[in-house]
Design a protein around this motif. Structure first.
Motif, PDB file in Angstrom:
ATOM      1  N   GLN A  54       0.827  -1.209   0.000  1.00 50.17           N
ATOM      2  CA  GLN A  54       0.000   0.000   0.000  1.00 50.17           C
ATOM      3  C   GLN A  54       0.862   1.260   0.000  1.00 50.17           C
ATOM      4  O   GLN A  54       0.536   2.248  -0.642  1.00 50.17           O
ATOM      5  CB  GLN A  54      -0.896   0.032   1.258  1.00 50.17           C
ATOM      6  CG  GLN A  54      -2.010  -1.011   1.254  1.00 50.17           C
ATOM      7  CD  GLN A  54      -3.047  -0.747   0.170  1.00 50.17           C
ATOM      8  OE1 GLN A  54      -3.555   0.356   0.045  1.00 50.17           O
ATOM      9  NE2 GLN A  54      -3.338  -1.765  -0.622  1.00 50.17           N
ATOM     10  N   GLN A  55       1.971   1.218   0.780  1.00 45.78           N
ATOM     11  CA  GLN A  55       2.756   2.441   0.994  1.00 45.78           C
ATOM     12  C   GLN A  55       4.024   2.540   0.155  1.00 45.78           C
ATOM     13  O   GLN A  55       4.652   3.593   0.101  1.00 45.78           O
ATOM     14  CB  GLN A  55       3.150   2.551   2.479  1.00 45.78           C
ATOM     15  CG  GLN A  55       1.947   2.687   3.408  1.00 45.78           C
ATOM     16  CD  GLN A  55       2.372   2.775   4.866  1.00 45.78           C
ATOM     17  OE1 GLN A  55       3.340   3.449   5.196  1.00 45.78           O
ATOM     18  NE2 GLN A  55       1.654   2.085   5.743  1.00 45.78           N
ATOM     19  N   GLY A  56       4.442   1.412  -0.431  1.00 51.66           N
ATOM     20  CA  GLY A  56       5.674   1.425  -1.221  1.00 51.66           C
ATOM     21  C   GLY A  56       6.932   1.516  -0.375  1.00 51.66           C
ATOM     22  O   GLY A  56       7.995   1.892  -0.864  1.00 51.66           O
ATOM     23  N   ARG A  57       6.792   1.172   0.932  1.00 57.68           N
ATOM     24  CA  ARG A  57       7.945   1.221   1.844  1.00 57.68           C
ATOM     25  C   ARG A  57       8.094  -0.119   2.558  1.00 57.68           C
ATOM     26  O   ARG A  57       7.101  -0.773   2.865  1.00 57.68           O
ATOM     27  CB  ARG A  57       7.747   2.328   2.884  1.00 57.68           C
ATOM     28  CG  ARG A  57       7.689   3.734   2.296  1.00 57.68           C
ATOM     29  CD  ARG A  57       7.523   4.745   3.416  1.00 57.68           C
ATOM     30  NE  ARG A  57       8.596   4.589   4.407  1.00 57.68           N
ATOM     31  CZ  ARG A  57       8.467   4.910   5.695  1.00 57.68           C
ATOM     32  NH1 ARG A  57       7.323   5.374   6.164  1.00 57.68           N
ATOM     33  NH2 ARG A  57       9.481   4.736   6.518  1.00 57.68           N
ATOM     34  N   PRO A  58       9.348  -0.501   2.890  1.00 52.69           N
ATOM     35  CA  PRO A  58       9.573  -1.807   3.518  1.00 52.69           C
ATOM     36  C   PRO A  58       9.244  -1.792   5.012  1.00 52.69           C
ATOM     37  O   PRO A  58       9.422  -0.761   5.674  1.00 52.69           O
ATOM     38  CB  PRO A  58      11.081  -2.024   3.328  1.00 52.69           C
ATOM     39  CG  PRO A  58      11.660  -0.641   3.348  1.00 52.69           C
ATOM     40  CD  PRO A  58      10.617   0.239   2.682  1.00 52.69           C
ATOM     41  N   PHE A  59       8.780  -2.908   5.518  1.00 51.39           N
ATOM     42  CA  PHE A  59       8.600  -3.119   6.965  1.00 51.39           C
ATOM     43  C   PHE A  59       7.885  -1.944   7.645  1.00 51.39           C
ATOM     44  O   PHE A  59       8.441  -1.318   8.549  1.00 51.39           O
ATOM     45  CB  PHE A  59       9.957  -3.400   7.628  1.00 51.39           C
ATOM     46  CG  PHE A  59      10.434  -4.817   7.410  1.00 51.39           C
ATOM     47  CD1 PHE A  59       9.976  -5.858   8.210  1.00 51.39           C
ATOM     48  CD2 PHE A  59      11.319  -5.131   6.376  1.00 51.39           C
ATOM     49  CE1 PHE A  59      10.399  -7.168   8.010  1.00 51.39           C
ATOM     50  CE2 PHE A  59      11.743  -6.441   6.163  1.00 51.39           C
ATOM     51  CZ  PHE A  59      11.284  -7.460   6.987  1.00 51.39           C
ATOM     52  N   VAL A  60       6.677  -1.666   7.210  1.00 52.72           N
ATOM     53  CA  VAL A  60       5.896  -0.603   7.841  1.00 52.72           C
ATOM     54  C   VAL A  60       4.684  -1.130   8.615  1.00 52.72           C
ATOM     55  O   VAL A  60       3.965  -0.360   9.238  1.00 52.72           O
ATOM     56  CB  VAL A  60       5.436   0.472   6.811  1.00 52.72           C
ATOM     57  CG1 VAL A  60       6.624   1.305   6.360  1.00 52.72           C
ATOM     58  CG2 VAL A  60       4.734  -0.168   5.616  1.00 52.72           C
ATOM     59  N   GLY A  61       4.448  -2.454   8.589  1.00 50.93           N
ATOM     60  CA  GLY A  61       3.354  -3.045   9.360  1.00 50.93           C
ATOM     61  C   GLY A  61       3.833  -3.496  10.733  1.00 50.93           C
ATOM     62  O   GLY A  61       4.849  -3.002  11.235  1.00 50.93           O
ATOM     63  N   PRO A  62       3.124  -4.435  11.346  1.00 49.66           N
ATOM     64  CA  PRO A  62       3.497  -4.931  12.684  1.00 49.66           C
ATOM     65  C   PRO A  62       4.919  -5.496  12.733  1.00 49.66           C
ATOM     66  O   PRO A  62       5.651  -5.225  13.699  1.00 49.66           O
ATOM     67  CB  PRO A  62       2.465  -6.042  12.949  1.00 49.66           C
ATOM     68  CG  PRO A  62       1.310  -5.718  12.055  1.00 49.66           C
ATOM     69  CD  PRO A  62       1.858  -5.009  10.864  1.00 49.66           C
ATOM     70  N   ALA A  63       5.327  -6.245  11.705  1.00 53.25           N
ATOM     71  CA  ALA A  63       6.695  -6.789  11.691  1.00 53.25           C
ATOM     72  C   ALA A  63       7.711  -5.651  11.657  1.00 53.25           C
ATOM     73  O   ALA A  63       8.793  -5.745  12.242  1.00 53.25           O
ATOM     74  CB  ALA A  63       6.904  -7.723  10.500  1.00 53.25           C
ATOM     75  N   GLY A  64       7.347  -4.578  10.995  1.00 53.48           N
ATOM     76  CA  GLY A  64       8.226  -3.416  10.903  1.00 53.48           C
ATOM     77  C   GLY A  64       8.389  -2.710  12.240  1.00 53.48           C
ATOM     78  O   GLY A  64       9.487  -2.274  12.598  1.00 53.48           O
TER      79      GLY A  64
END
Ligand code: URA
Ligand code: SF4
Length: 204
Positions: A54-64
């Protein structure tokens, strides 16, 4: 001669419009990765998930969020390290990336990102990332231990998402990140011989 930052920007542009493998058909946004061009530490995850797509960025969810906490344990801010993935587009329903997709994507993009950044240490997160460098190792056996592969130093670690889902991975992952400053200090005392570093990285 282009600077590392220029090369990384060009690679990121190429990744955003890449159609080299079928994963481009399902993505919203490709995820090139982010971080300083002169990062000493490079982290390689598996593949973008829902939030990353969605954001085009790595590791931005819970794992991030957990990864940011792990980095803090090692004395790093997220902005100090370069974070990317084996494949740059989200596999549909978060399925595992296929061997052909991995080969295509890493030879087009990841190998060139590694060359441009030339990090002191590469941390692989999870099995797929580890398998690029240490294809016959078992992560349960070798996690947290530095390995020299083609003149590069690889530290395989469990995937933060695995640790979020399975408590038994959490403590070892925290411990492995806590050891990172020591590993870096040791490397700086005794760097790997420069002449063993190949010009052209071949991961396969
Ligand atoms: N998991 C990954 O392997 N990579 C991401 O960018 C996010 C979750
Ligand atoms: Fe290109 Fe990699 Fe995306 Fe496949 S996964 S389309 S090779 S950037």
């Amino acid at each position: 001669m282009k600077t590392a930052a220029e090369v990384l920007n060009e690679l990121a542009q190429g990744i955003r419009s890449c159609t080299l493998c079928p994963l481009h058909l399902h993505r919203k946004l490709a995820v090139p990765g982010e971080g300083p061009a002169d990062a000493k530490v490079m982290l390689i995850g598996e593949a973008p998930g829902y939030h990353e797509d969605q954001q085009g960025r790595p590791f931005v969810g819970p794992a991030g969020r957990f990864l940011t906490e792990l980095l803090a344990r090692a004395g790093f801010r997220r902005e100090d390290v370069f974070i990317t993935n084996v494949v740059k587009c989200r596999p549909p329903n978060n399925r595992d990336p296929a061997p052909g997709e991995i080969r295509t994507c890493t030879s087009a993009w990841l190998e060139r990102q590694i060359e441009a950044i030339n990090p002191e240490v590469i941390i692989t997160l999870g099995r797929y990332s580890m398998a690029l460098f240490l294809p016959n190792q078992s992560i349960t056996k070798v996690h947290g231990q530095p390995h020299q592969v083609n003149g590069r130093v690889i530290v395989p670690m469990f995937h933060p998402a695995a640790a979020l889902h399975q408590e038994r991975f959490k403590e070892p992952l925290l411990k492995d990140f806590e050891k990172l400053p020591q590993i870096l200090a040791e490397l700086r005392r005794q760097p790997p011989a420069a002449d063993t570093r190949p010009q052209q990285l071949s991961l396969f």
